[in-house]
Design an enzyme around this catalytic site. Sequence first.
Site, PDB file in Angstrom:
ATOM      1  N   GLU A  78      45.389 -96.548  10.668  1.00 39.46           N
ATOM      2  CA  GLU A  78      45.402 -96.897  11.158  1.00 39.46           C
ATOM      3  C   GLU A  78      44.619 -96.856  12.614  1.00 39.46           C
ATOM      4  OE1 GLU A  78      47.804 -92.669  12.450  1.00 39.46           O
ATOM      5  OE2 GLU A  78      48.964 -93.932  13.940  1.00 39.46           O
TER       6      GLU A  78
ATOM      7  N   ALA B 202      42.929 -85.430  12.107  1.00 40.24           N
ATOM      8  CA  ALA B 202      43.920 -85.739  10.521  1.00 40.24           C
ATOM      9  C   ALA B 202      44.623 -87.135  10.273  1.00 40.24           C
ATOM     10  CB  ALA B 202      44.363 -84.744  10.301  1.00 40.24           C
ATOM     11  N   MET B 203      45.337 -87.847   9.026  1.00 41.63           N
ATOM     12  CA  MET B 203      46.048 -89.039   9.092  1.00 41.63           C
ATOM     13  C   MET B 203      47.004 -88.347   7.923  1.00 41.63           C
ATOM     14  SD  MET B 203      46.424 -91.594   9.900  1.00 41.63           S
ATOM     15  CE  MET B 203      48.556 -92.706   9.779  1.00 41.63           C
ATOM     16  N   GLU B 204      48.159 -88.989   8.907  1.00 42.78           N
ATOM     17  CA  GLU B 204      48.785 -88.469   7.388  1.00 42.78           C
ATOM     18  C   GLU B 204      49.246 -89.326   6.865  1.00 42.78           C
ATOM     19  OE1 GLU B 204      49.498 -89.628  10.692  1.00 42.78           O
ATOM     20  OE2 GLU B 204      50.921 -91.127  12.353  1.00 42.78           O
ATOM     21  N   ASN B 205      48.968 -90.080   6.108  1.00 40.45           N
ATOM     22  CA  ASN B 205      48.923 -91.567   5.021  1.00 40.45           C
ATOM     23  C   ASN B 205      49.887 -90.160   3.788  1.00 40.45           C
ATOM     24  OD1 ASN B 205      46.448 -92.599   5.782  1.00 40.45           O
ATOM     25  ND2 ASN B 205      45.384 -90.827   5.031  1.00 40.45           N
TER      26      ASN B 205
ATOM     27  N   GLU C  68      51.018 -82.554  10.303  1.00 41.45           N
ATOM     28  CA  GLU C  68      50.344 -83.672   9.366  1.00 41.45           C
ATOM     29  C   GLU C  68      51.471 -84.347   8.299  1.00 41.45           C
ATOM     30  OE1 GLU C  68      48.466 -85.917  10.651  1.00 41.45           O
ATOM     31  OE2 GLU C  68      47.703 -84.811  12.183  1.00 41.45           O
TER      32      GLU C  68
ATOM     33  N   HIS D  89      54.860 -85.396   9.686  1.00 42.08           N
ATOM     34  CA  HIS D  89      55.028 -86.990  10.200  1.00 42.08           C
ATOM     35  C   HIS D  89      55.828 -87.427   9.532  1.00 42.08           C
ATOM     36  CE1 HIS D  89      52.495 -88.670  13.661  1.00 42.08           C
ATOM     37  NE2 HIS D  89      51.777 -87.635  12.972  1.00 42.08           N
TER      38      HIS D  89
HETATM   39  N1  PHE Z   1      47.672 -90.515  13.188  1.00 43.29           N
HETATM   40  C1  PHE Z   1      46.693 -89.273  13.391  1.00 43.29           C
HETATM   41  C2  PHE Z   1      47.254 -87.765  14.119  1.00 43.29           C
HETATM   42  O1  PHE Z   1      48.087 -87.881  14.656  1.00 43.29           O
HETATM   43  C3  PHE Z   1      45.695 -89.805  14.576  1.00 43.29           C
HETATM   44  C4  PHE Z   1      45.154 -90.635  13.875  1.00 43.29           C
HETATM   45  C5  PHE Z   1      45.195 -91.764  14.896  1.00 43.29           C
HETATM   46  C6  PHE Z   1      44.373 -90.656  13.208  1.00 43.29           C
HETATM   47  C7  PHE Z   1      44.184 -92.688  14.039  1.00 43.29           C
HETATM   48  C8  PHE Z   1      42.925 -91.383  12.526  1.00 43.29           C
HETATM   49  C9  PHE Z   1      43.093 -92.498  13.154  1.00 43.29           C
HETATM   50  O2  PHE Z   1      48.210 -87.145  13.273  1.00 43.29           O
HETATM   51 ZN    ZN Z   2      49.954 -87.592  14.632  1.00 40.87          ZN
END
Ligand code: PHE
Ligand code: ZN
Length: 907
Positions: free
Chosen positions: A129, A274-277, A310, A313
């Site tokens: 992202e 953090a990232m919600e993959n 996360e 999400h």
């Molecule tokens: N989408 C993530 C979140 O808000 C944030 C994020 C954005 C992490 C871009 C990495 C890069 O939970």
């Molecule tokens: Zn988020």
Amino acid sequence: MLQMLDGTGPGAAVVINRADYLAPAYWIDTVDLCFDLDPVKTRVLNKMTLRRNPEVPAQPLRLDGEELNLARVLVNGQGTSFKMEGGQLVLCDLPDAFQLEIFTTTCPSKNTKLMGLYVSNDSFFTQCEAEGFRRITYFLDRPDVMASYSVTLRADKAKYPVLLSNGNLVAHGPLEDGPNGARHFAKWVDPHRKPSYLFALVAGQLVAREQRITTRAGQDHLLQVYVRPGDLDKTEHAMVSLMHSVAWDEARFGLKLDLERFMIVATSDFNMGAMENKGLNIFNTKYVLANQATATDVDFSNIESVVGHEYFHNWTGNRITCRDWFQLSLKEGLTVFRDQEFSQDLCAAPSARAVKRIEDVRVLRTAQFPEDAGPMAHPVRPDSYIEISNFYTVTIYEKGAEVVRMMQTLVGREGFAKGMTLYFERHDGNAVTCDDFAQAIADANPASDLSRLLPQFKRWYSQAGTPHLQAQGVYDAAARSYTLTLAQSCASTPGQPAKEPFVIPVSLGLLGVDGQDLPLQLDSETAPAAGTRTVVLTQEHETFTFVNIDAEPVPSILRGFTAPVVLDFAYTDAQLLHLLAHDSDPFNRWEAGQRLAVNQAVNAIKNIAISADAACTNVLNDAYLDAMRQVLRHPSLDSAFKDLVLTLPSETYLAEQLDVVDPQHIHAVREAMRQQLASALQADWEAVYEANHDTGAYTPDPVSSGRRALAGIALTHLCLAAQASGDTVWPGKTLQRFKDAGNMTDRFNALAALVSSSHPLATQALAQFHAMFKDEPLVIDKWFSLQTGAPDRGGNILPAVRQLMKHTDFSLKNPNRTRSVISTFCQGNPAAFHRLDAAGYQFWSERVIELDAINPQVAARLARALDRWSKLAEPYRSQAHQAIARVAARTDLSKDTHEVITRALGQ
Ligand code: PHE
Ligand code: ZN
């Protein structure tokens, strides 16, 4: 034009407009990726099935790519001609449906941007992202293209024993030996379609805490938290938070975990939180690792929120995603709202919920309000951007959450849950817009104010800027009525000179002379109702007349902070003291204390130009000090609430209350206020410390963490008082507390008390702290930021920052470390940063340029330290402007930093 080739650099600074959205010309149905992982040269074989989107005119296929080495392209197994245009791979004359095979290589070890595939501590991680997937392979790297993924990872077995990707593990086993010995593979299949930004892989030497759970619905799942060997003893809290998250989403919104396995992996090199993959969340270690020895109560609470965020999400973001990046708040505002509600619901006591609300509002007002008033102001749904990474902002996140919260206020908690259900019924599996969300909430509640006012309500999405709510009250003794006039206005923001009125829900109550809530009856009503009511302002001016009121009441307006606005009401000190003593709404009770402090601070700051010494003596009046004493002595108020009331408004918040900002003046006045609170309340601070400092066996619950916070603020004030009186007892006790502490919160608070009073004992304590925690990077971050964020005394902080950058533990490549040293100084320590000699600005411009070559995202965030330069007093204003211009003059800036800097200059 050279920069255009790799798609970075201002040469490629193309403005993307929301209005230009076009559906993709092709759909990608399946993606089969095979990775041969190698730090220097990773091979990526990408086999896709595509078909033309019949709803769009026939046109070439344009695939995004960045910093890739392209080796081969096959269409239906045959070689094909292609061209490169502006970084995109362009294929013409394609059949309506076809297989596309693309073979590329990348160099993860040189990837310091931490976007795409990168190496951290000898392990592989990805961050896709918003637009990182194009750094892994050529793709339609946009969120409305959702595909089914299968992923094979192949790697050296000894170096990368753990191989993870999204979804379910369907096969794994040995491969033929490579030149460095045994190799192995793992194949993962994600049962859910997803946009490319949710792709992830991880490979390395990791260990996992595992937990099997059975949900209410009776399904079994495996939860895993992966960390580096040695960190397993810091994973319990993250796992417990994850279990709470799973249970909460099912209980409150009926949303179940839709995967057999849910993984969290921690990495110490990460641009964000953090990232919600899908099924494989990747976290900054800061939001995973905690035990009582290394993490504070604040860390524990942040971990709970971020793990929740996360996880939530998975539905709000992953199952329903964004059509385009202008809709970012669709998932982020909603998910922040959900994580805030989650944290509140986990609080047993109503007062702890209120404390959480106050903390959230404090973030909004100290970070988002300035953004909304500065050069980067943008609507919750922006209209244009150059670099989307710059729009992961407090406006998209925190203001976006307030917009969702107002919807809940307008339809009620149950109505909101119904709206969520309808949202999923309508849009599950799709990429949608903020309009779709608001429509679903409104349609599920046809009789609500939201439904009635929807088009106007949606101005919250389209108009930037923080509205002001001007309130006036008139008591008519003869008519026994109280008339409240509410008027709204909103200043212009870049590109939006005039604003239309917003829909503003305002909860309010009236306090009688005895401090009790009066029954509320509008002149149009036949009977009163008790307590708080919510009026909905839609016009520029509206008047509300309450009847049957025997004496002039004190209005408590915007209870619970029901809208993200600035409330202007000319409260007298007496009225504010009344609210502080009695308001049944804890938010406004706290707010009354803040207003009292702000008023006195602003007066002193205005006087400082006349006489600095006079302005900085007795800033706080006796009535305020008495009120604070009453709060400290109060038999039933929570410790956490007391801590919030006794915490003065920050220098940043004070700056926002002024038209012209002299950071040195603000600092001098606020320090004088701290000193006065310390000395005037010394006996009470002692009593409070004695009553709160022992919290028994460590648990990070709201009650005991509130007591630790109150003991901590007491200690800080006791050290400050000692500094004034020459007392040595409390600094000595503080050092002892630092040494004996049974948890990081108490230890760190003691250390911070010595540092923030600039006590000589601080030096030895800091050295000891470093020695104790030299192998704990997250604690070393605290060690750095405590020093770079310490109160400036005669310009001592900048030289300390420069010295700390020479420390062997310092690295510009690690975002956490850079933030703890450089961002803390430039963005968290205004009086140290804004120096008369402009050396802080010089330092800032050097670091922005230096960092930009390493990691544009981190650089662009740092670049925002001077967002509010035009509000500064001279000479700061001109000097800041010059520093920004120096950065702007560079021809090699990333588009990230270029966008922030040109907006700061107003171009
Ligand atoms: N989408 C993530 C979140 O808000 C944030 C994020 C954005 C992490 C871009 C990495 C890069 O939970
Ligand atoms: Zn988020």
